[in-house]
Structure formats: C-alpha cells, structure tokens
Scaffold this motif. Structure first.
Motif, PDB file in Angstrom:
ATOM      1  N   GLN A   1       0.825  -1.199   0.000  1.00 57.04           N
ATOM      2  CA  GLN A   1       0.000   0.000   0.000  1.00 57.04           C
ATOM      3  C   GLN A   1       0.866   1.259   0.000  1.00 57.04           C
ATOM      4  O   GLN A   1       0.387   2.338  -0.340  1.00 57.04           O
ATOM      5  CB  GLN A   1      -0.962  -0.021   1.185  1.00 57.04           C
ATOM      6  N   SER A   2       2.114   1.124   0.372  1.00 52.33           N
ATOM      7  CA  SER A   2       3.088   2.210   0.239  1.00 52.33           C
ATOM      8  C   SER A   2       4.198   1.718  -0.683  1.00 52.33           C
ATOM      9  O   SER A   2       4.577   0.549  -0.652  1.00 52.33           O
ATOM     10  CB  SER A   2       3.658   2.600   1.609  1.00 52.33           C
ATOM     11  N   GLU A   3       4.717   2.621  -1.509  1.00 54.29           N
ATOM     12  CA  GLU A   3       5.632   2.211  -2.576  1.00 54.29           C
ATOM     13  C   GLU A   3       6.956   1.636  -2.067  1.00 54.29           C
ATOM     14  O   GLU A   3       7.591   0.852  -2.768  1.00 54.29           O
ATOM     15  CB  GLU A   3       5.901   3.398  -3.512  1.00 54.29           C
ATOM     16  N   GLU A   4       7.347   1.995  -0.854  1.00 50.50           N
ATOM     17  CA  GLU A   4       8.604   1.428  -0.343  1.00 50.50           C
ATOM     18  C   GLU A   4       8.496  -0.071  -0.099  1.00 50.50           C
ATOM     19  O   GLU A   4       9.511  -0.753   0.091  1.00 50.50           O
ATOM     20  CB  GLU A   4       9.044   2.136   0.948  1.00 50.50           C
ATOM     21  N   ASN A   5       7.262  -0.595  -0.119  1.00 48.52           N
ATOM     22  CA  ASN A   5       7.066  -2.038   0.061  1.00 48.52           C
ATOM     23  C   ASN A   5       6.843  -2.766  -1.260  1.00 48.52           C
ATOM     24  O   ASN A   5       6.505  -3.949  -1.263  1.00 48.52           O
ATOM     25  CB  ASN A   5       5.883  -2.288   1.004  1.00 48.52           C
ATOM     26  N   ASP A   6       7.042  -2.076  -2.400  1.00 47.35           N
ATOM     27  CA  ASP A   6       6.955  -2.735  -3.699  1.00 47.35           C
ATOM     28  C   ASP A   6       8.198  -3.602  -3.922  1.00 47.35           C
ATOM     29  O   ASP A   6       9.280  -3.289  -3.412  1.00 47.35           O
ATOM     30  CB  ASP A   6       6.862  -1.702  -4.824  1.00 47.35           C
ATOM     31  N   PHE A   7       8.053  -4.674  -4.696  1.00 46.62           N
ATOM     32  CA  PHE A   7       9.204  -5.521  -5.010  1.00 46.62           C
ATOM     33  C   PHE A   7       8.920  -6.303  -6.289  1.00 46.62           C
ATOM     34  O   PHE A   7       7.786  -6.342  -6.782  1.00 46.62           O
ATOM     35  CB  PHE A   7       9.529  -6.475  -3.853  1.00 46.62           C
ATOM     36  N   THR A   8       9.963  -6.895  -6.834  1.00 50.63           N
ATOM     37  CA  THR A   8       9.861  -7.669  -8.072  1.00 50.63           C
ATOM     38  C   THR A   8      10.080  -9.137  -7.785  1.00 50.63           C
ATOM     39  O   THR A   8      10.977  -9.514  -7.031  1.00 50.63           O
ATOM     40  CB  THR A   8      10.902  -7.181  -9.106  1.00 50.63           C
ATOM     41  N   LEU A   9       9.245  -9.962  -8.387  1.00 49.40           N
ATOM     42  CA  LEU A   9       9.354 -11.414  -8.238  1.00 49.40           C
ATOM     43  C   LEU A   9       9.723 -12.022  -9.592  1.00 49.40           C
ATOM     44  O   LEU A   9       9.080 -11.699 -10.591  1.00 49.40           O
ATOM     45  CB  LEU A   9       8.006 -11.964  -7.759  1.00 49.40           C
ATOM     46  N   PRO A  10      10.752 -12.861  -9.708  1.00 50.49           N
ATOM     47  CA  PRO A  10      11.629 -13.317  -8.634  1.00 50.49           C
ATOM     48  C   PRO A  10      12.588 -12.235  -8.148  1.00 50.49           C
ATOM     49  O   PRO A  10      12.762 -11.221  -8.814  1.00 50.49           O
ATOM     50  CB  PRO A  10      12.401 -14.468  -9.289  1.00 50.49           C
ATOM     51  N   GLU A  11      13.196 -12.474  -7.006  1.00 46.55           N
ATOM     52  CA  GLU A  11      14.117 -11.516  -6.401  1.00 46.55           C
ATOM     53  C   GLU A  11      15.290 -11.288  -7.355  1.00 46.55           C
ATOM     54  O   GLU A  11      15.945 -12.240  -7.784  1.00 46.55           O
ATOM     55  CB  GLU A  11      14.609 -12.066  -5.056  1.00 46.55           C
ATOM     56  N   PRO A  12      15.551 -10.033  -7.755  1.00 46.24           N
ATOM     57  CA  PRO A  12      16.549  -9.758  -8.809  1.00 46.24           C
ATOM     58  C   PRO A  12      17.936 -10.307  -8.522  1.00 46.24           C
ATOM     59  O   PRO A  12      18.676 -10.656  -9.447  1.00 46.24           O
ATOM     60  CB  PRO A  12      16.569  -8.223  -8.876  1.00 46.24           C
ATOM     61  N   GLY A  13      18.316 -10.406  -7.252  1.00 48.98           N
ATOM     62  CA  GLY A  13      19.643 -10.901  -6.922  1.00 48.98           C
ATOM     63  C   GLY A  13      19.711 -12.405  -6.755  1.00 48.98           C
ATOM     64  O   GLY A  13      20.755 -12.941  -6.373  1.00 48.98           O
ATOM     65  N   GLY A  14      18.609 -13.101  -7.031  1.00 45.26           N
ATOM     66  CA  GLY A  14      18.591 -14.553  -6.911  1.00 45.26           C
ATOM     67  C   GLY A  14      18.343 -15.040  -5.503  1.00 45.26           C
ATOM     68  O   GLY A  14      18.518 -16.240  -5.217  1.00 45.26           O
TER      69      GLY A  14
END
Length: 215
Positions: free
Chosen positions: A60-73
């Motif tokens: 609900q706040s942008e600082e908690n957005d993320f990409t799946l899968p995790e970019p660093g593995g």
C-alpha cells in the motif's frame, strides 16, 4: 519433456464450463463431457514465449513494492496463511479478528517479512472469514498481501476490496496490492473454486500462485 507429454496426452480436468469454452477457443483439445483438457506442444510453447518472466508486486506504500523473482537470486518471506488458532506465551486460542489485526501490524514492522498472509478468524461467520480477514489485514499492514479465497462466492468481494484500496482497475494492474493462491488438491485437477480464482484474478491483472498442494 515429461510435462509436455503429460499435458498433451493425459491432460487436466477443469471443473468449470466457462474456462473450458475459453480453452477450446484458444485451440486446446477439450472434452466437455468429462471436463478434460489436453494441451498441444505448440500451445504450451507459445504460452511460455509470451508469459512475463517477472512481476511487480506492490504494497500500500511504494517502499514495500518488489519484483518477483528476487533480482539478486535470493528469496522473499511471507507470513503463514489461514491458521484457525493463535499461539501466544501461555495462551493458545481460536484466532480472532483482533489477532488478524495484530498479525498485520507485526508483519508491517518486521524487515524480514516481505509479504503478509492473513489468518482465519473464528469469531466471524465461516462463509465470510476470508473477506473479514482481508479487510482487517488491509487496514493493518502496508505490505503486499497474499489472498487465500475459501469459496467461489467470496472471490469477487476479495477483489473488490483490493480495487477499493488500489483506486481503479488500471491502478491495480499497475501496482497489484494483492496476489492470490490457487491451491488445487488432486493432481491434474482444477476445481471450480480455484479455476474461478484464475479467471477473475487474471482479468484484473492480479498475480496468481498456482500451488499444487498434493505435492
């Protein structure tokens, strides 16, 4: 190779007439009598070519957005889902909505937790426990939420809650604040409830976890 063989020769049982019609129109081999669908190698390979290789999940706040899968593995962590009982030091009791709220608040402040799943409150009607749970955790966490629908009837209400938080269908597709389990139990079978999850969530761009629980 084995997956292609099984999907093209054994196929999958899908207990949902609308989904069967959609698949037939897309070129799958559908037997409407026994609800069995077989997928040719060409259809499977074309789907694999066009499917995204990553997905953005939003809080609900942008600082908690993320990409799946995790970019660093690496990996992400999420809380448990659907628990009907709540354990505290010296106090083991049926889960309440107050516990669900506390669960969301706890997940919000723990850096180690990326995603919140909600518990199954026992102090609300069983038929709407998932709807009460999502509403409560939406009010008590700013992190991404995984939804676990308990019935086909509840799915549209769970998605409507998510739309209310996102603001619009376009906003929900751009930043999906929820994703959903689609947990079938028997191998090679998609039941009515979880097929309905796939259909309704896909129309709104809500990501789906296709979890084969029998595994």
């Amino acid at each position: 190779g084995k997956c292609l063989h099984l999907l093209s020769t054994k196929g999958v049982k899908i207990a949902h007439q609308e989904a069967l019609k959609i698949l037939a129109n897309a070129g799958a081999q559908v037997n409407f009598d026994d609800e069995r669908v077989k997928f040719s190698k060409d259809i499977i390979e074309e789907a694999l070519r066009t499917v995204p290789h990553s997905v953005k999940l939003a809080g609900q706040s942008e600082e908690n957005d993320f990409t799946l899968p995790e970019p660093g593995g690496l990996f992400y962590t999420h809380t448990a889902s659907g628990c009907p009982n709540y354990a505290e030091p010296g106090n083991y009791h049926p889960t309440t909505l107050a516990d669900v709220a506390e669960w969301g608040q706890l997940a919000s402040v723990l850096d180690e937790i990326t995603i919140t799943s909600f518990l199954s409150a026992q102090d609300v009607p069983e038929a709407t426990a998932d709807i009460h749970g999502l509403r409560t955790v939406l009010e008590n966490t700013s992190k991404h939420i995984i939804v676990q629908p308990y019935s086909a009837e509840a799915i549209k209400y769970l998605l409507e809650l998510s739309l209310a938080v996102a603001g619009s269908k376009e906003a929900l597709k751009k930043r999906p604040v929820i994703s959903s389990f689609a947990c079938t139990l028997p191998p090679f079978v998609f039941d009515t409830v979880h097929t309905e999850v796939v259909l309704q969530a896909s129309r709104l761009g809500v990501p789906i976890y296709a979890n084969p629980l029998a595994n």
